[in-house]
Each structure stands twice: as structure tokens, then as C-alpha cells.
Design a protein around this motif. Structure first.
Motif, short mmCIF file in Angstrom:
data_model
loop_
_atom_site.label_atom_id
_atom_site.label_comp_id
_atom_site.label_asym_id
_atom_site.label_seq_id
_atom_site.Cartn_x
_atom_site.Cartn_y
_atom_site.Cartn_z
N LYS A 1 30.77 16.75 -21.63
CA LYS A 1 29.87 15.75 -22.22
C LYS A 1 29.28 16.22 -23.54
CE LYS A 1 25.87 13.08 -20.70
NZ LYS A 1 25.08 12.71 -19.54
N GLY A 2 29.39 15.38 -24.53
CA GLY A 2 28.76 15.68 -25.80
C GLY A 2 29.66 16.37 -26.81
N VAL A 3 30.80 16.83 -26.34
CA VAL A 3 31.70 17.54 -27.25
C VAL A 3 32.43 16.53 -28.14
CG1 VAL A 3 33.80 18.92 -27.33
CG2 VAL A 3 31.98 19.50 -25.74
N THR A 4 32.39 16.77 -29.44
CA THR A 4 33.06 15.84 -30.34
C THR A 4 34.50 16.27 -30.62
OG1 THR A 4 32.17 17.05 -32.22
CG2 THR A 4 30.97 15.09 -31.51
N ASN A 5 34.70 17.56 -30.67
CA ASN A 5 36.07 18.03 -30.87
C ASN A 5 36.32 19.26 -30.03
OD1 ASN A 5 38.63 18.51 -31.70
ND2 ASN A 5 38.07 19.32 -33.70
N GLY A 6 36.94 19.05 -28.92
CA GLY A 6 37.15 20.15 -27.97
C GLY A 6 38.51 20.80 -28.09
N PHE A 7 39.17 20.59 -29.21
CA PHE A 7 40.50 21.19 -29.37
C PHE A 7 40.54 22.00 -30.66
CE2 PHE A 7 44.99 21.57 -28.81
CZ PHE A 7 45.50 21.63 -30.10
N PRO A 8 41.18 23.15 -30.68
CA PRO A 8 41.75 23.80 -29.50
C PRO A 8 40.74 24.76 -28.87
CG PRO A 8 42.42 24.98 -31.46
CD PRO A 8 41.53 23.88 -31.93
N PHE A 9 41.00 25.13 -27.66
CA PHE A 9 40.22 26.18 -27.04
C PHE A 9 40.50 27.48 -27.77
CE2 PHE A 9 38.19 24.54 -23.32
CZ PHE A 9 38.98 23.53 -22.82
N ARG A 10 39.46 28.26 -27.96
CA ARG A 10 39.67 29.62 -28.45
C ARG A 10 40.10 30.47 -27.27
NH1 ARG A 10 34.64 30.57 -30.02
NH2 ARG A 10 34.38 32.48 -28.82
N VAL A 11 41.02 31.37 -27.54
CA VAL A 11 41.53 32.18 -26.43
C VAL A 11 40.93 33.57 -26.47
CG1 VAL A 11 43.61 33.23 -25.46
CG2 VAL A 11 43.70 30.90 -26.35
N GLU A 12 40.39 34.01 -25.36
CA GLU A 12 40.00 35.40 -25.22
C GLU A 12 40.94 36.01 -24.20
OE1 GLU A 12 35.21 35.01 -26.15
OE2 GLU A 12 35.88 35.66 -24.17
N ALA A 13 41.74 36.94 -24.66
CA ALA A 13 42.79 37.47 -23.78
C ALA A 13 42.39 38.82 -23.22
CB ALA A 13 44.09 37.60 -24.56
N GLU A 14 42.52 38.95 -21.90
CA GLU A 14 42.33 40.26 -21.26
C GLU A 14 43.65 40.82 -20.77
OE1 GLU A 14 39.29 39.84 -18.28
OE2 GLU A 14 38.07 38.70 -19.69
#
Lengths: 366, 114
Positions: free
Chosen positions: B14-27
Motif C-alpha cells: 500500500k502506498g508504493v508508487t513504483n515498486g519495480f525493480p526490487f533491489r537485491v541483497e544477495a547472501e
């Protein structure tokens, strides 16, 4: 749930070189592209919070039930519906396909030349898919966590009938159209009120009034006794998860009734209901459909003890099963067509009735 | 989760205007061999948000993809091989997706199962 209410989403169609806004008037989300302000197409924006909030009846009689029965449900979900298989096989090589409401992932990867991703509201079912190596997430059909216009095709197989309001069903259709590209295809199938085997409706509990507690309280005299109903087995000879052929018998108490019922040519529409439920009108479309979870599976699950204590499920000692009820809004003839006909950015390219399901194929136009 | 899937997913909170792309944090990243199929890659290419793919692949430790790409590169076997390694072969086994707008983190385990 991981993904919740959606608001605004970027919409793009890179291959066309221009960006296109979805123009579905019934979409309850705004689409703000970070693009040319000369584009004037915008969506009618209404509050999306209501339609995306899950009603109690769905939480109790869809989400929790599937969570509880997931492994058993999955074990009985192996037959590939020919109409779905042929739809998927007809797609171009390299197609990106979303299965929205993928269940145990039975259609994911069905066609090797396409790339499948899936989502489902049930985390236990998604776990089963993930264990099989599929690319899946837990998500809600009314709020798909994907960028707009990415897919070549999306399928919604036996999903929309679990949504309890017409607005939510419309919203889900909107989402399906939103995520496919222009020219992309959407296949939707739902259970029909017009069942080929009319006697099946006698085994279902009609909801006289939605959400009325008397229907779902364990002590209510109006709750139909399910012990007298005899489940039908899936008619085709198919192997179950253990590789053993299935037979018509009382052993098949857990099998889902509907996916491949025996075809019937009989006409007639009298829906006789048992005396416990009183007279049920022929317009009745809201039902609880039982799922019998065998005791040995219920014990493993653990969720059933809670369900029994809460009155969400009942024991049937005769069948040796915990009986859950799943909520269904079964679709009447023409209803699915009416549901989708308001969508200004998609056209119907095919519709048919198959094995007691109403089916429709849409193509996104804009 | 594969980068191809990441390229499709958007945050819909809710409230997100642009949710793309996700930033990736890789472990933990794994590479799982997949048969090379040039036609498949050529069909996929126009569907990919390239910048998002490049950023995510670099976050996962793969730096071979060019900043920009157009369809002329599809004639290059070298490019296709790099594209192939990134898209269907790299898997984010452990890590998180981060909403680009809210910063909310979704661990990979959470993405698949709650």
C-alpha cells in the motif's frame, strides 16, 4: 501475507518502443508512468482498500482450508486438464506465462519451451511448488506482485470462484489483464453452477445468507450432515502419488469432486436440496463444498486439531476424515462473460463449457 | 529465485508508487546449469527490463552484462552466453528483495513461504 494492497504500478511495453497505460475502467488502481505527460489516458481511481481486503468467509473457508489440506490436496492434483494443456501448448516458444493461483504447481513447466512463474495465496502449497524447483511466490489474486504488461499469457484455473464478491472477482480479472502484454492471452476457468452431474450439488451446503453464523457454527442444526454423502472418484484411471492406480471406492474419500467429473448429456436444472437446508432457489450460487481429509493426514497436518476446536472442521468417523468446507461462488451461464465484458482493454477470443467449468480466453488489446 | 523471475516482480505494498525493480541483497548465490537455447534467449530479450537485470545480476556478483543492450547484440554469441548465465542460471538462494521505494525487506525464505 507478503504482498498486500497495491496502489500504483508502472506499466510498460518495451518491445513497442512506447509506453502504454492500462485502460481498464474497472481497475481500482492508478497507473502513473514516469513518462511523457502528453499521454492522457488515466484510470478511474477508486479506493482499492475495500476490494483488496480479504473477507472473513474467504479467510476461514478458502485460505485456512487450503493451508490445512495442502499436502493431501496436492496429492490429488495431478491430472492435467486437456483444455489448459492445449492452451499452454499453443503459446509461442519463449513465452512468459504466469499461473495465478497455481496450487501445487501442476501446470508450471508443463510446456518446456515456455517460462513459467506462479503464485498462490496458500503458503503450504507454494512450499510444495518451491520444493519442486518452481519459481513461485505467495500472493493474492486481487493484488498480483508483478509489473504490468510483462507476461505473454496468464492462466487462472479454478480460482475466481473462491472470491466472494463480484467486485473482488472483477478486480482479479483486472489484475490478470494488467500483467499480460498487449496481445497477451488470459485463460480463466471457474466451476459452473450447471454441473454435468446434478447430484453433486446435493453434496454441497448452500449458503442461504452470506456470512451468517448459523451456517458455520458447529452446533447449528442447520448445518448439513455430510456423513450421508458419498464422494465420487475421478472417473479416469490415473495414478495417485504413490503410483498406484486409483479405483472407485470409499478409499477415495479425499478426492476432489470436480476437476474431471463424468460427462453427462442430461438436461434439467432442478437442484434438489436436502430437507435440512430447506428449499434452495435455483439461483443459489454460494456453496460450501466439503473436503475430506483422512485422519492420518489430518494428524500429520496438526492444523486440523485447531480447526476442529474452532468449529472450522468436523470429524466424520464413518469416513475416518476431518471434513473441511471450502467456499465457492459457482458461476452461472453467461456470468463469466458478463464479468469480463466490461474490461475495455481486453476482448473475448474464446469461451466454452468443459467438464462442468465455464472457461474463457481473453486477449489484451491495449 | 532466478533473475528472470526477479525481472517480473514488483512490490505492491500500500502506498508504493513504483515498486519495480526490487533491489537485491544477495547472501548466497548459486549457478545451476541450464541448456543453452539461443532462440529462447532471443525471444526473452524484448521482455526484459534490462537495467533491472544488470543491477540485480551485479548485486549477485555477476558483472559481465553490459550497462545497455539492444537487439543487435543478439547476434553475438558472446553476449548470448553472458545473458544465458545471468538469466536462467543464476539463483538467489539466500538473501532479500528490497522494495525500492519503502526499503522494506523481503527475505528470500519469506518470498517463498511465510
Amino acid at each position: 501475507m507478503l504482498f498486500s494492497v497495491a496502489r500504483k504500478r508502472r506499466c510498460c511495453t518495451k518491445f513497442l518502443g512506447t509506453r502504454i497505460y492500462p485502460s481498464c475502467n474497472l481497475c481500482t488502481m492508478e497507473c502513473h508512468a514516469q513518462l511523457s505527460v502528453s499521454t492522457t489516458q488515466t484510470l478511474k481511481c477508486t479506493s482499492s482498500s475495500n476490494v483488496q481486503s480479504t473477507p472473513e468467509i474467504e479467510k476461514k473457508y478458502v485460505h485456512r482450508v487450503y493451508d490445512a489440506i495442502a499436502p493431501h490436496f496436492s496429492a490429488t492434483r495431478f491430472a492435467k486438464w486437456p483444455k489448459v494443456a492445449s492452451f499452454l501448448s499453443s503459446l509461442n516458444s519463449g513465452s512468459l506465462v504466469l499461473d495465478a493461483g497455481c496450487g501445487n504447481g501442476k501446470y508450471l513447466g508443463l510446456v518446456p519451451s515456455c517460462y513459467f512463474i506462479g503464485c498462490d495465496i496458500s503458503a503450504p502449497l507454494i512450499n510444495i511448488c518451491a520444493d519442486r524447483g518452481y519459481e513461485v511466490v505467495v500472493a493474492d489474486a486481487v493484488n498480483l506482485p508483478y509489473r504490468s504488461c510483462f507476461g505473454d499469457a496468464v492462466i487462472s484455473i479454478a480460482v475466481l470462484h473462491h472470491l466472494s464478491t463480484e467486485e473482488r472477482r472483477k478486480r482479479a480479472v483486472c489484475e490478470l489483464i494488467r500483467v499480460v502484454k498487449r496481445g497477451g492471452l488470459v485463460l480463466i476457468t471457474v466451476w459452473a453452477k450447471e454441473q454435468e452431474d446434478k447430484t453433486l450439488l446435493n453434496k454441497w451446503t448452500p449458503l442461504s445468507d452470506k456470512y451468517v453464523e448459523e451456517w458455520i457454527g458447529p452446533s447449528s442444526p442447520r448445518v448439513r450432515s455430510l456423513s450421508s454423502s458419498k464422494l465420487q472418484s475421478i472417473p479416469e484411471m490415473e495414478e495417485n502419488a504413490l503410483g498406484e492406480p486409483l479405483k472407485d471406492s470409499k478409499d477415495m474419500s479425499g478426492l476432489k469432486l470436480q476437476e474431471t467429473p463424468t460427462p453427462s448429456c442430461e438436461e434439467g436444472s432442478n437442484l434438489e436440496m436436502g430437507s435440512e437446508s430447506g428449499s434452495i432457489g435455483q439461483n443459489q450460487q454460494e456453496f460450501f463444498v466439503p473436503w475430506h481429509l483422512p485422519y492420518h493426514r489430518a494428524e500429520v497436518s496438526g492444523a486440523s486439531a485447531t480447526a476442529l476446536a474452532n468449529g472450522l472442521a468436523k470429524k466424520d468417523d464413518k469416513k475416518g476424515a476431518v471434513v473441511y468446507n471450502r467456499y465457492y461462488h459457482v458461476f452461472s451461464e453467461g456470468e463469466l462473460e458478463r464479468l469480463v465484458s466490461h474490461m475495455s482493454n481486453a476482448v473475448i477470443v474464446d469461451q466454452f463449457y468443459d467438464k462442468s467449468n465455464w472457461c474463457i480466453v481473453l486477449q489484451k488489446t491495449l | 529465485m532466478r533473475l528472470l523471475t526477479h525481472n517480473m516482480q514488483a512490490c505492491n505494498i500500500k502506498g508504493v508508487t513504483n515498486g519495480f525493480p526490487f533491489r537485491v541483497e544477495a547472501e548466497e548465490v548459486m549457478e545451476k546449469q541450464v541448456d543453452f537455447n539461443a532462440d529462447f534467449l532471443r525471444n526473452l530479450f524484448p521482455k526484459i527490463e534490462w537495467k533491472a537485470l544488470v543491477e540485480a545480476s551485479r548485486a549477485m556478483g555477476y558483472h559481465e552484462l553490459p550497462d545497455e543492450a539492444d537487439s543487435s547484440l543478439l547476434d553475438s554469441d558472446d553476449f548470448l552466453q553472458k545473458f544465458h548465465r545471468a538469466l536462467p542460471q543464476l539463483h538467489l538462494e539466500e538473501g532479500a528483495f528490497v522494495c525500492p521505494e519503502t526499503g522494506r525487506k523481503f527475505p528470500t525464505a519469506l518470498i517463498k513461504c511465510i
